[in-house]
Scaffold this active site. Sequence first.
Site, PDB file in Angstrom:
ATOM      1  N   SER A  38      30.336  27.230 110.565  1.00  0.00           N
ATOM      2  CA  SER A  38      31.738  27.639 110.633  1.00  0.00           C
ATOM      3  C   SER A  38      31.855  28.873 111.504  1.00  0.00           C
ATOM      4  CB  SER A  38      32.251  27.942 109.231  1.00  0.00           C
ATOM      5  OG  SER A  38      31.721  29.193 108.818  1.00  0.00           O
ATOM      6  N   LYS A  39      33.090  29.192 111.811  1.00  0.00           N
ATOM      7  CA  LYS A  39      33.330  30.356 112.652  1.00  0.00           C
ATOM      8  C   LYS A  39      32.773  31.613 111.993  1.00  0.00           C
ATOM      9  CE  LYS A  39      36.959  27.810 114.819  1.00  0.00           C
ATOM     10  NZ  LYS A  39      38.342  27.547 115.188  1.00  0.00           N
ATOM     11  N   ARG A  40      32.697  31.579 110.680  1.00  0.00           N
ATOM     12  CA  ARG A  40      32.167  32.748 109.969  1.00  0.00           C
ATOM     13  C   ARG A  40      30.663  32.946 110.170  1.00  0.00           C
ATOM     14  NH1 ARG A  40      33.892  31.701 104.519  1.00  0.00           N
ATOM     15  NH2 ARG A  40      35.423  30.359 105.523  1.00  0.00           N
ATOM     16  N   TYR A  51      40.032  27.332 118.875  1.00  0.00           N
ATOM     17  CA  TYR A  51      39.005  27.160 119.900  1.00  0.00           C
ATOM     18  C   TYR A  51      37.948  26.161 119.438  1.00  0.00           C
ATOM     19  CZ  TYR A  51      36.010  30.435 117.244  1.00  0.00           C
ATOM     20  OH  TYR A  51      35.251  31.038 116.288  1.00  0.00           O
ATOM     21  N   GLY A  78      29.304  33.005 112.798  1.00  0.00           N
ATOM     22  CA  GLY A  78      29.109  33.459 114.164  1.00  0.00           C
ATOM     23  C   GLY A  78      29.128  32.294 115.127  1.00  0.00           C
TER      24      GLY A  78
END
Length: 476
Positions: free
Chosen positions: A246-248, A15, A250
């Site tokens: 990053s996706k980490r 995504y 959030g």
Amino acid sequence: MKPVRTRFAPSPTGYLHVGGIRTALFAWLLARQNKGAFILRFEDTDKKREVEGAREHLIDSLHQLGLDYDEGPDIGGPFAPYTQSERLDSYQKWAQKLIESGRAYADPYTPEEVQGFREAAQKAHKPFLYRNHRPENPPAWDGTKPLRFKSDPKAYDWEDAVMGQLHTGPEVVDDFVLIKSDGYPTYNFAHIIDDAEMEISHVLRGQEFLSSTPNYLNLYEALEVERPVLATMPHVMGPEGNKKLSKRDGAKDVLDYIRDGYLPDALVNFIASLGWNDGTEQEIFSRDELIAKFSLEHVHTSGASFDERRLEWMNGSYIRALPLDDLLNKVADYWPEEVSDYPAEYKKQVLGLVQERLKYFSELPELTRFFFIDLPVNPELISSHKHLKKLSIDELRDLLQQAQASLEASDFSLQDLTDRLNNLLEKTGQKPAVLFSLIRIATTQSPASPGLADSLAVLGKETSLRRVKAQLNQLN
Ligand code: GLU
């Protein structure tokens, strides 16, 4: 002047978070500002990293944000196809051209041999360069071996539309792989061919490609194609500002924000503000203003940090600017089933009360539930209340009975309710934090609500008194 043609070239590997889609937005703004074209291209030459459904997801993200493209995989265009795996013939053709001009060779080494070169360089404290190991008599290229670029190492001075004047020495130019042994081109090769064939005028992309740019400059020369304007976007940093978002951290999918009830215009405004402003203090920009005012020169050279609170604030200010009828339409899908039975006028009154504090639409059910259903009396709201827990049951009952009597005599106009609530304060000698909290809890079964008189006026006499009675029953 050549027409402005920009592109967004994601790999279908997952995504898009707000950092990833910013490049698309900037490229779109530049194209729209110059009445040019914005192109979507899928870079899918790394089959191992491909994620099922990612293409549809990327397309949906662009649609939802209103970043319409003029040419792309699903809509075609004069340079179709717009998916790299469907353009293999093109890469072959250009690869042959490089072989013929002596600028590409079949890489004869096994991975183990390359590893040996690498270790030897390490031992000698030298940077590892493929070009130091060019085979003297490379085999003919039959497609089973990687095809490597034969670079022409030199220093470069070039202008990056965001970063300014850049300089590198010859040591960073090397023989990189053009076509892998699986027959697919590398990103390094394919994007240059595609950009040339698709007549891309401006390449906007992330900072992670900056270190490879001298290799690209070398390849443009070998291919004898004109290089587009290069514009490097600094990273979007995480909330701490010290590492890439990053996706980490959030960094949610942009579609999740849409689902949560963020307005596309607010998201676009927010994403544009990550590393760009027009040089003034202005923060809220309509889409048209962004198109008019965007410029690569004002993109910052250092990373902007992603602050979700600021996004909430910005979305809230877009929500506050909506006429109630628009707001009513936009929130339709966020309210639960039972709300649909209420008349539009009532719903608009409710929205009028919460519009001021609404940050995104999915908060709405929680914030407004009590306007639509009688919630069961929850004794904990009183027993855990900072002030109310100090009162005895008799005191609570007495206060609520006085409120009941006063409300019974009210016509429930806002003015009358306001007057009565103030009179009650005087009469009971209580603070608003006690008296109003008690009436609020009784009539809403919620710890917080919009202004008490406003809420009561919207709830109406019958509902308000029915709820006061239920609370009194519980106290009894
Ligand atoms: N396919 C590359 C990526 O997804 C795009 C880089 C570019 O825009 O050239 O990172």
